[in-house]
Write an enzyme that holds these catalytic residues in place. Structure first.
Site, PDB file in Angstrom:
ATOM      1  N   THR A  17       1.030  -0.853  -0.128  1.00  0.00           N
ATOM      2  CA  THR A  17       0.052   0.364   0.264  1.00  0.00           C
ATOM      3  C   THR A  17       1.330   1.176   0.323  1.00  0.00           C
ATOM      4  OG1 THR A  17      -1.712  -1.075   1.075  1.00  0.00           O
ATOM      5  CG2 THR A  17      -2.411   1.135   1.202  1.00  0.00           C
ATOM      6  N   THR A  18       1.566   1.594   1.035  1.00  0.00           N
ATOM      7  CA  THR A  18       2.294   2.954   0.866  1.00  0.00           C
ATOM      8  C   THR A  18       3.430   2.753   0.554  1.00  0.00           C
ATOM      9  OG1 THR A  18       1.661   2.555   3.701  1.00  0.00           O
ATOM     10  CG2 THR A  18       4.339   4.129   2.524  1.00  0.00           C
ATOM     11  N   VAL A 222      13.145  -9.175  -0.833  1.00  0.00           N
ATOM     12  CA  VAL A 222      14.269  -8.500  -0.864  1.00  0.00           C
ATOM     13  C   VAL A 222      15.340  -8.742   0.564  1.00  0.00           C
ATOM     14  CG1 VAL A 222      15.022  -5.678   0.268  1.00  0.00           C
ATOM     15  CG2 VAL A 222      13.358  -6.306  -1.354  1.00  0.00           C
ATOM     16  N   HIS A 507      -4.258  -4.515  11.190  1.00  0.00           N
ATOM     17  CA  HIS A 507      -4.006  -3.552  11.758  1.00  0.00           C
ATOM     18  C   HIS A 507      -2.680  -3.982  12.417  1.00  0.00           C
ATOM     19  CE1 HIS A 507      -8.407  -2.020  11.225  1.00  0.00           C
ATOM     20  NE2 HIS A 507      -7.904  -2.464  10.248  1.00  0.00           N
ATOM     21  N   HIS A 551      -9.213   2.470  11.663  1.00  0.00           N
ATOM     22  CA  HIS A 551      -8.491   1.370  10.845  1.00  0.00           C
ATOM     23  C   HIS A 551      -7.165   1.696  10.045  1.00  0.00           C
ATOM     24  CE1 HIS A 551     -12.033  -1.574  10.612  1.00  0.00           C
ATOM     25  NE2 HIS A 551     -11.717  -0.746  11.753  1.00  0.00           N
TER      26      HIS A 551
END
Length: 572
Positions: A17-18, A222, A507, A551
């Site tokens: 997402t980020t 990675v 979360h 959230h």
């Protein structure tokens, strides 16, 4: 699969997402070269990341990191599956699509320059492209309309309308767009979703339409970041990459490396790179380059409890569109051909926040707990909610909820979520082999106050359904029928149920937290730079010093937007 070049300006370790947001924003400058290294597949070949209702079909597959926690003594020593998306877009491709931002005070509590509630909310708006519907009374000034994240309101099933009525009846007033404004700690309303025109919208959408200066390397892990001496200091200079055939290669970064592996994998990447607690790294034969004991500490999560009910009234829930007869086949056709139907949306319905001060006033665990003036024992101000309620519009949840209501039966749930948990866990590594998943110990419910508050949330949630005017006359009993939770009336009755049934809300955060230099457990400064290393940042929910009372999807987008701005400031 793209052939990696030998060198890029920026390398993003993780296309979740980020990471996708950071990469996309940097690549908007055609003069900058960017590489995204993603462990999983490209999401464009994965239908269940586009069909909103296909979310759970990604779990327990190669599209899932397949991480299971260590036994949690506070949760009856259960091990809990903490699935994370392993594909481009990451968990934005298998989450609940919910845009619940939390309260502005949540981010003020981070006490980090540049990360106030107003600032974080402005970055959420920057990411958003909000599409309203005629029936939704939105707060226009709370929404962005120029971002890359298409968002729209969710049309409620009949059961959700009834649950909203019950929430209001039980003292949670209606504030329709309260989960966008960040100003209401007690009430109910609607939650916009990352769904648009029948499809799920993910962070991978940020990467569409960019130029040849952006490379995306999928199916590649990675291993570690290489650190080199530069003017008596350390600099992140390259990344060691492991492809799906087991071949290793090095890619150099001219400017910066950004680790965006999420709350579980980001600390693992740092540890394999020699950044972490010295004693822990040496156990695995890793030379400690930077002794940062906070790496992998401060693990937080929101726990939830599903409470299911059966109703005999047909047409209230959406079970008949999924589980009865050949309904699933028709719902799939509707989504595939017409972008509508039960699989075109996520089956969450009504939402509410609540404060529990008065309800907890008779609990000795609550009343005797130490706390700061102006804050409750959970560390929250009166402007922040203790709990969240939300409902399902059919039966379903994590994979243990497998008693599907076939044969014309119908079920729905209220879900109780704990905010500001006091319990903290850890992420460590099993070995220096990148093929080994991180070792995740959430330590759920290790603090007795967490249990007490979540049990009270269940008490209140059950009252909403069993006493609220919208639902009290439609409930037949608990689902499955061998449960009797609908008869429970106090938190002591609920505590065993909570220990046995509490599960993750997916979360996780906090494992590479920002903090002042005086905090020995802080991993990053306010610019997301890893302490003691130049040219290395972390950008994902692992950077959060505290979880928001909401959230984590929208904060993850905001962190990406903010990180890109911070990086560009370094080059301006």
């Amino acid at each position: 699969m793209v052939a990696m070049k030998a060198e890029y300006d920026y390398i993003i370790c993780g296309g979740g997402t980020t990471g996708s947001v950071v990469a996309a924003r940097l690549a908007e400058d055609a003069n900058i070269s960017v590489l995204v290294i993603e462990a999983g597949e490209h999401n464009e070949v994965m239908e269940n990341t586009i069909m909103t209702g296909g979310w759970s079909m990604n779990f327990d597959t190669d599209a899932d990191w397949n991480i299971t926690t260590q036994p949690n003594p506070g949760a009856n020593s259960r091990q809990i599956k903490v699935s994370r998306g392993k594909f481009l877009g990451g968990s934005s491709g298998c989450n609940g699509t919910l845009c619940i931002r939390g309260i502005k005070q949540d981010y003020d509590d981070w006490n980090m320059p540049g990360w106030s509630g107003e600032e974080v909310f402005s970055y959420m708006m920057k990411a958003e492209n909000f599409h309203n519907k005629p029936w939704f009374n939105s707060c226009e000034e709370a929404h962005g309309t120029n971002g890359k994240l298409d968002v729209e309101p969710h049309d409620l099933a009949p059961i959700s309308e009834l649950i909203l009525d019950s929430m209001i009846d039980q003292g949670l007033p209606l504030h329709e767009d309260m989960f966008s404004t960040g100003e209401t700690p007690c009430g109910c309303g609607h939650v916009p979703r990352t769904v648009y025109k029948g499809d799920r919208v993910t962070a991978a959408n940020f990467l569409l339409g960019l130029g040849s200066n952006l490379d995306i390397k999928t199916n590649s892990l990675v291993d570690r970041v290489l650190l080199t001496e530069s003017s008596s200091s350390l600099r992140a200079s390259a990344v060691v990459v492991l492809d799906k055939d087991g071949n290793k290669s090095e890619v150099k970064a001219r400017k910066e490396i950004i680790v965006s592996g999420g709350a579980y994998c980001s600390p693992a990447i740092l540890m394999r790179s020699g950044i972490g607690a010295r004693a822990e790294l040496e156990q695995h034969g890793i030379e400690c380059k930077v002794n940062l004991p906070g790496v992998g500490r401060n693990l937080m999560d929101h726990l939830i409890v599903f409470i299911y009910y059966e109703t005999e009234k047909s047409g209230l829930t959406n079970d008949y569109l999924l589980y009865h007869g050949d309904a699933f086949r028709e719902s799939y056709r509707q989504w595939k051909e017409e972008k509508r139907g039960a699989l075109s949306t996520f089956p969450f319905g009504a939402f509410a926040y609540a404060r529990l001060d008065e309800r907890m006033a008779d609990d000795p665990i609550w009343t005797k707990a130490s706390h700061l003036e102006g804050r409750d024992p959970m560390g929250l101000t009166p402007s922040q909610p203790n709990i969240e309620f939300f409902s399902t519009e059919c039966y379903g949840g994590p994979k243990q909820y497998a008693d599907f209501p076939t044969d014309n039966k119908h079920a729905f749930s209220i879900i109780c979520e704990l905010f500001a948990p006091r319990s903290r866990g850890t992420v460590t590594i099993k070995s220096k082999d990148p093929m080994d998943n991180p070792v995740v110990d959430h330590n759920y419910l290790s603090d007795e106050l967490d249990l007490a508050v979540l049990a009270e949330a269940c008490t209140f949630g059950n009252e909403i359904i069993m006493r609220g005017k919208g639902t009290k006359d439609v409930v037949r009993g608990s689902w499955p029928s061998d449960l009797i939770h609908h008869t429970y009336t106090n938190r002591e009755q609920w505590k065993p149920f909570v220990r046995e049934n509490a599960t993750t809300c997916y979360h996780p955060g906090g494992t590479c937290k920002m903090g002042p230099s005086s905090d020995v457990n802080s991993v990053l400064d306010e610019r997301l730079q890893v302490r003691g290393v130049k040219g290395l940042r972390v950008a994902d929910t692992s950077i959060m010093p505290l979880l928001n009372q909401g959230h984590t999807q929208m904060p993850a987008y905001a962190i990406g937007e903010k990180a890109a701005d911070l990086i560009r400031e370094n080059t301006s």
